[in-house]
Design a protein around this motif. Structure first.
Motif, PDB file in Angstrom:
ATOM      1  N   ILE A 451       0.838  -1.207   0.000  1.00 38.51           N
ATOM      2  CA  ILE A 451       0.000   0.000   0.000  1.00 38.51           C
ATOM      3  C   ILE A 451       0.873   1.256   0.000  1.00 38.51           C
ATOM      4  O   ILE A 451       0.622   2.210  -0.749  1.00 38.51           O
ATOM      5  N   GLU A 452       1.900   1.244   0.826  1.00 37.43           N
ATOM      6  CA  GLU A 452       2.808   2.394   0.898  1.00 37.43           C
ATOM      7  C   GLU A 452       3.465   2.663  -0.455  1.00 37.43           C
ATOM      8  O   GLU A 452       3.521   3.823  -0.919  1.00 37.43           O
ATOM      9  N   LEU A 453       3.957   1.624  -1.099  1.00 37.84           N
ATOM     10  CA  LEU A 453       4.624   1.782  -2.392  1.00 37.84           C
ATOM     11  C   LEU A 453       3.655   2.264  -3.469  1.00 37.84           C
ATOM     12  O   LEU A 453       4.002   3.115  -4.303  1.00 37.84           O
ATOM     13  N   LEU A 454       2.445   1.749  -3.453  1.00 36.10           N
ATOM     14  CA  LEU A 454       1.466   2.130  -4.471  1.00 36.10           C
ATOM     15  C   LEU A 454       1.010   3.579  -4.288  1.00 36.10           C
ATOM     16  O   LEU A 454       0.793   4.303  -5.276  1.00 36.10           O
ATOM     17  N   LYS A 455       0.859   4.010  -3.062  1.00 35.07           N
ATOM     18  CA  LYS A 455       0.490   5.410  -2.824  1.00 35.07           C
ATOM     19  C   LYS A 455       1.578   6.348  -3.341  1.00 35.07           C
ATOM     20  O   LYS A 455       1.284   7.395  -3.952  1.00 35.07           O
ATOM     21  N   ALA A 456       2.829   5.961  -3.107  1.00 28.16           N
ATOM     22  CA  ALA A 456       3.943   6.780  -3.607  1.00 28.16           C
ATOM     23  C   ALA A 456       3.964   6.777  -5.133  1.00 28.16           C
ATOM     24  O   ALA A 456       4.213   7.819  -5.762  1.00 28.16           O
ATOM     25  N   ARG A 457       3.692   5.629  -5.711  1.00 22.70           N
ATOM     26  CA  ARG A 457       3.696   5.522  -7.180  1.00 22.70           C
ATOM     27  C   ARG A 457       2.587   6.359  -7.785  1.00 22.70           C
ATOM     28  O   ARG A 457       2.783   7.057  -8.798  1.00 22.70           O
ATOM     29  N   MET A 458       1.405   6.347  -7.175  1.00 18.05           N
ATOM     30  CA  MET A 458       0.286   7.152  -7.680  1.00 18.05           C
ATOM     31  C   MET A 458       0.560   8.637  -7.501  1.00 18.05           C
ATOM     32  O   MET A 458      -0.019   9.460  -8.224  1.00 18.05           O
ATOM     33  N   ALA A 459       1.441   8.965  -6.567  1.00 19.48           N
ATOM     34  CA  ALA A 459       1.814  10.368  -6.351  1.00 19.48           C
ATOM     35  C   ALA A 459       2.913  10.821  -7.307  1.00 19.48           C
ATOM     36  O   ALA A 459       3.378  11.960  -7.218  1.00 19.48           O
ATOM     37  N   GLY A 460       3.300   9.916  -8.208  1.00 17.50           N
ATOM     38  CA  GLY A 460       4.283  10.290  -9.225  1.00 17.50           C
ATOM     39  C   GLY A 460       5.706   9.883  -8.924  1.00 17.50           C
ATOM     40  O   GLY A 460       6.617  10.168  -9.713  1.00 17.50           O
TER      41      GLY A 460
END
Length: 502
Positions: A451-460
């Motif tokens: 979840i942490e990695l995906l949130k960062a990825r969606m933030a660019g």
């Protein structure tokens, strides 16, 4: 009619290429001779001369290995002094003698994955790959006190579902025989009693709270769900899909789950392949095709050394996953094997997602399953090797004792181990809240990291630098957790045997 383990009907006697693991057998090596044992052996050998057929006596050719096997088997059955006396037990004893002879022959090959399946094992493995079986239709774990089997979830439209069994219901007996779990009776043993022939009846005693009630079920065909999915993070719209086995229906079920999450507005995905032992090769090819824009999914190396690729299925090469529009984290661990390694390796090699967890099992061998005559089981023989999309050899090499001599498997991009304490917390959460399908995932550090990695990825932000090519760090050994078992399906106990059928 010959059925393929891989798919459909085979035109030859082969049932298809499969990635199934074998059991490690131990040979009796280095045993010193005992004169007290040697003397009767010599006497028996001399006496046997009088019983040899004329064609095999002096001056004629010796018995062939097959004739020798049958001759020894017949002598044991006819001359052994204390065989079982009860007819049914005697029949099983004779079968065990036959099977042991076959297993001894395969042991001489020195390949732990080449093995014989007796009729019951053959039937059970076919149920695994087909995803269809006869029973009541319920996923099982054990009660919090670990004394009885417990319903985790009735399968929709199954006898258990129609009887309105609920998560948390404990099974205390089957056909009047106690279902209490012990060293002599495991969950798998109870499951075997719940399963049976279509149309037959089975009585379960169910305890719900303080209420105890008997239910009589008519066993029916049940299609085993191998996919579970939900929106793991509602605010961030991060979906979660867990795949338990690459059965015949796995890709179809994955597609349904994916569409459902997309309708809910999913923007990123956690794809959980932990403890998935594999399944069918063409299903792995199809499922990997959902993540990749094109090219090979995997490579097969034939007996003659030639390599051939299994490419992306163009009919499935569509949608936002293959287009890279849905950031994906794939979770793997030491229980992820064969088909799981095909898919996770393809996703990693193709840059279609980011792998989190621990190194996978490491099985890069292909077996062919050859059915014997009706009711005689099947033999599974290693015939090929497979490699990842980028032609990485992920096979782990082991010696005769099973000890690793060359480490294989797919190393994730981020290595993160879950401890025994983490896994126990997940199981306790699931048992305490059987209605909450997210309960266990909330206690998983690997899911939290996803979840942490995906949130960062969606933030660019880019994915972190991959660890897959870095030297391994000394780690505590990981415990491969068991999954809830299906009372009438392919799951019975955590064997974690790698399997993948074409």
């Amino acid at each position: 009619m010959v059925r393929s383990v891989i798919k459909g009907i085979a035109a030859t006697s082969l049932i298809g290429a499969a990635f199934f693991s074998g059991f490690n057998s131990q040979a009796l090596l280095g045993r010193k001779e005992d004169p007290l044992r040697t003397t009767p052996l010599l006497l028996a050998t001399r006496l046997s001369e009088a019983t040899r057929p004329a064609s095999a006596k002096a001056g004629s050719s010796d018995l062939s290995p097959i004739d020798t096997y049958h001759s020894v088997l017949e002598k044991i059955i006819s001359e052994y002094g204390t065989p079982p006396t009860e007819p049914k037990a005697l029949g099983k004893w004779r079968d065990r003698l036959r099977y042991a002879g076959i297993e001894g022959m395969l042991l001489a090959i020195g390949d732990r994955y080449t093995e014989y399946w007796d009729p019951e094992e053959f039937k059970r493995n076919m149920e695994d790959t087909q995803g269809r079986f006869f029973g009541i239709g319920a996923r099982l774990d054990v009660t919090t006190d670990k004394k009885y089997p417990m319903i985790i979830e009735p399968i929709e439209n199954s006898p258990a579902w129609r009887a309105k069994l609920k998560p948390g219901d404990a099974i205390t007996s089957v056909d009047g025989k106690s279902a209490l779990l012990s060293d002599q009776q495991h969950l798998d043993d109870v499951i075997k009693r719940i399963k049976g022939e279509e149309g037959t009846k089975v009585k379960l005693t169910i305890r719900r709270g303080t209420e105890v009630k008997d239910y009589v079920f008519v066993r029916a065909q049940v299609n085993s769900p191998v996919i579970d999915s939900w929106m793991q993070d509602e605010a961030a719209k991060i979906g979660y899909i867990r795949l338990d086995l690459f059965s015949e229906e796995a890709d179809t079920q994955f597609g349904i789950a994916l569409e459902r999450l997309q309708r809910q507005g999913m923007k990123a995905l956690i794809f959980d392949l932990r403890n998935n032992p594999g399944g069918m090769l063409h299903v792995a090819q199809d499922l990997a095709s959902r993540f990749l824009p094109g090219g090979p999914v995997t490579w097969l190396k034939e007996k003659n050394g030639q390599m051939r690729s299994l490419d992306v299925n163009t009919s499935l090469r569509r949608g936002p996953l293959a287009a890279g529009k849905i950031p994906t984290v794939v979770l793997v661990n030491g229980g992820s094997a064969s088909a799981s390694e095909i898919v996770s390796g393809a996703v990693q090699d193709g840059g279609a997602g980011f792998l989190v967890g621990t190194r996978t099992f490491g099985k890069g061998l292909v077996q062919t399953i050859i059915p014997l005559q009706e009711g005689e089981g099947a033999v599974k023989i290693t015939t090929q090797r497979y490699y990842t999309r980028n032609k990485r050899d992920i096979n782990t090499f082991r010696d005769e004792s099973g000890a690793v001599t060359k480490l294989g498997g797919v190393k994730p991009d981020m290595v993160l181990t879950e401890t025994d304490k983490d896994i126990e917390a997940q199981w306790n959460a699931l048992r305490d809240k059987p209605f909450d399908r997210k309960a266990a995932a909330k206690f998983s550090p690997q899911v939290a990291k996803g979840i942490e990695l995906l949130k960062a990825r969606m933030a660019g932000k880019p994915w972190p630098k991959s660890e897959k090519d870095l030297p391994d760090k000394p780690e505590k050994s990981e415990t491969v957790s068991a999954k809830p078992k299906d009372a009438v399906g392919p799951y019975s106990k955590p064997t974690h045997e790698p399997k993948l059928t074409e």
